[in-house]
Design a protein around this motif. Structure first.
Motif, PDB file in Angstrom:
ATOM      1  N   ALA A  24      -1.231  -1.267 -10.684  1.00 25.61           N
ATOM      2  CA  ALA A  24      -0.877  -2.641 -10.316  1.00 25.61           C
ATOM      3  C   ALA A  24       0.008  -2.664  -9.074  1.00 25.61           C
ATOM      4  O   ALA A  24      -0.177  -3.499  -8.179  1.00 25.61           O
ATOM      5  CB  ALA A  24      -0.175  -3.327 -11.487  1.00 25.61           C
ATOM      6  N   LEU A  25       0.965  -1.747  -9.001  1.00 22.78           N
ATOM      7  CA  LEU A  25       1.832  -1.666  -7.830  1.00 22.78           C
ATOM      8  C   LEU A  25       1.024  -1.301  -6.584  1.00 22.78           C
ATOM      9  O   LEU A  25       1.229  -1.874  -5.514  1.00 22.78           O
ATOM     10  CB  LEU A  25       2.939  -0.639  -8.056  1.00 22.78           C
ATOM     11  CG  LEU A  25       3.941  -0.459  -6.928  1.00 22.78           C
ATOM     12  CD1 LEU A  25       4.724  -1.740  -6.694  1.00 22.78           C
ATOM     13  CD2 LEU A  25       4.879   0.689  -7.238  1.00 22.78           C
ATOM     14  N   GLY A  26       0.081  -0.393  -6.725  1.00 19.26           N
ATOM     15  CA  GLY A  26      -0.775  -0.014  -5.603  1.00 19.26           C
ATOM     16  C   GLY A  26      -1.610  -1.179  -5.103  1.00 19.26           C
ATOM     17  O   GLY A  26      -1.733  -1.396  -3.897  1.00 19.26           O
ATOM     18  N   LEU A  27      -2.190  -1.945  -6.034  1.00 18.07           N
ATOM     19  CA  LEU A  27      -2.974  -3.116  -5.620  1.00 18.07           C
ATOM     20  C   LEU A  27      -2.099  -4.154  -4.936  1.00 18.07           C
ATOM     21  O   LEU A  27      -2.494  -4.751  -3.936  1.00 18.07           O
ATOM     22  CB  LEU A  27      -3.670  -3.747  -6.828  1.00 18.07           C
ATOM     23  CG  LEU A  27      -4.947  -3.087  -7.294  1.00 18.07           C
ATOM     24  CD1 LEU A  27      -5.500  -3.814  -8.508  1.00 18.07           C
ATOM     25  CD2 LEU A  27      -5.980  -3.047  -6.199  1.00 18.07           C
ATOM     26  N   ARG A  28      -0.905  -4.361  -5.468  1.00 17.95           N
ATOM     27  CA  ARG A  28       0.005  -5.344  -4.871  1.00 17.95           C
ATOM     28  C   ARG A  28       0.382  -4.933  -3.447  1.00 17.95           C
ATOM     29  O   ARG A  28       0.382  -5.749  -2.527  1.00 17.95           O
ATOM     30  CB  ARG A  28       1.260  -5.465  -5.744  1.00 17.95           C
ATOM     31  CG  ARG A  28       2.319  -6.348  -5.181  1.00 17.95           C
ATOM     32  CD  ARG A  28       1.893  -7.792  -5.250  1.00 17.95           C
ATOM     33  NE  ARG A  28       2.986  -8.626  -4.763  1.00 17.95           N
ATOM     34  CZ  ARG A  28       2.809  -9.720  -4.074  1.00 17.95           C
ATOM     35  NH1 ARG A  28       1.599 -10.149  -3.813  1.00 17.95           N
ATOM     36  NH2 ARG A  28       3.817 -10.424  -3.661  1.00 17.95           N
ATOM     37  N   LEU A  29       0.713  -3.661  -3.253  1.00 19.98           N
ATOM     38  CA  LEU A  29       1.072  -3.187  -1.921  1.00 19.98           C
ATOM     39  C   LEU A  29      -0.128  -3.207  -0.975  1.00 19.98           C
ATOM     40  O   LEU A  29       0.019  -3.467   0.219  1.00 19.98           O
ATOM     41  CB  LEU A  29       1.674  -1.789  -2.003  1.00 19.98           C
ATOM     42  CG  LEU A  29       3.075  -1.717  -2.608  1.00 19.98           C
ATOM     43  CD1 LEU A  29       3.488  -0.264  -2.804  1.00 19.98           C
ATOM     44  CD2 LEU A  29       4.079  -2.459  -1.756  1.00 19.98           C
ATOM     45  N   LEU A  30      -1.311  -2.941  -1.512  1.00 16.31           N
ATOM     46  CA  LEU A  30      -2.521  -2.986  -0.699  1.00 16.31           C
ATOM     47  C   LEU A  30      -2.766  -4.399  -0.176  1.00 16.31           C
ATOM     48  O   LEU A  30      -3.114  -4.587   0.995  1.00 16.31           O
ATOM     49  CB  LEU A  30      -3.712  -2.505  -1.531  1.00 16.31           C
ATOM     50  CG  LEU A  30      -4.953  -2.045  -0.808  1.00 16.31           C
ATOM     51  CD1 LEU A  30      -4.637  -0.826   0.044  1.00 16.31           C
ATOM     52  CD2 LEU A  30      -6.038  -1.708  -1.797  1.00 16.31           C
ATOM     53  N   VAL A  31      -2.555  -5.387  -1.011  1.00 14.54           N
ATOM     54  CA  VAL A  31      -2.718  -6.778  -0.590  1.00 14.54           C
ATOM     55  C   VAL A  31      -1.647  -7.142   0.429  1.00 14.54           C
ATOM     56  O   VAL A  31      -1.923  -7.807   1.428  1.00 14.54           O
ATOM     57  CB  VAL A  31      -2.680  -7.725  -1.812  1.00 14.54           C
ATOM     58  CG1 VAL A  31      -2.568  -9.171  -1.388  1.00 14.54           C
ATOM     59  CG2 VAL A  31      -3.907  -7.519  -2.670  1.00 14.54           C
TER      60      VAL A  31
END
Length: 110
Positions: A29-36
């Protein structure tokens, strides 16, 4: 013949599984948030399934891609901040993979 259960070992396995699953979800979830935040919104093309409840059309997929591109242009971060967020996203995905590999190692080694 008597069967005994080692309850302490059961609790250890339960706790390890709970912590491992939580870490995988947290890092993903943290990776997706940072990717966005880095302006790299993941747009997934729809898959065609024979028994799908709903399948989005090509028009809806194009609209989603257009909205993602528009959101990426509105990003208030500087290029340096976007690069840091992208590196953080990749690091989070790497930690997610390491958590999965660590769990596989525990299964195989024991």
């Amino acid at each position: 013949m008597s069967v005994t259960i080692d309850w302490l070992a059961f609790v250890e396995v339960f706790a390890a599984a709970l912590v491992g699953a939580s870490l995988v979800v947290l890092f993903y979830a943290l990776g997706l948030r940072l990717l966005v935040r880095a302006g790299r919104v993941p747009v997934v093309t729809p898959a065609e399934f024979t028994d799908a409840i709903t399948v989005i059309s090509e028009k809806e997929a194009a609209r989603a891609a257009k909205a993602a591109a528009k959101a990426a242009k509105k990003n208030p971060l500087t290029d340096t901040q976007k690069n840091v967020a992208l590196v953080g996203a990749y690091a989070s995905f790497a930690m997610c993979a390491l958590a999965v590999l660590g769990g596989l190692y525990l299964i195989v080694a024991r």
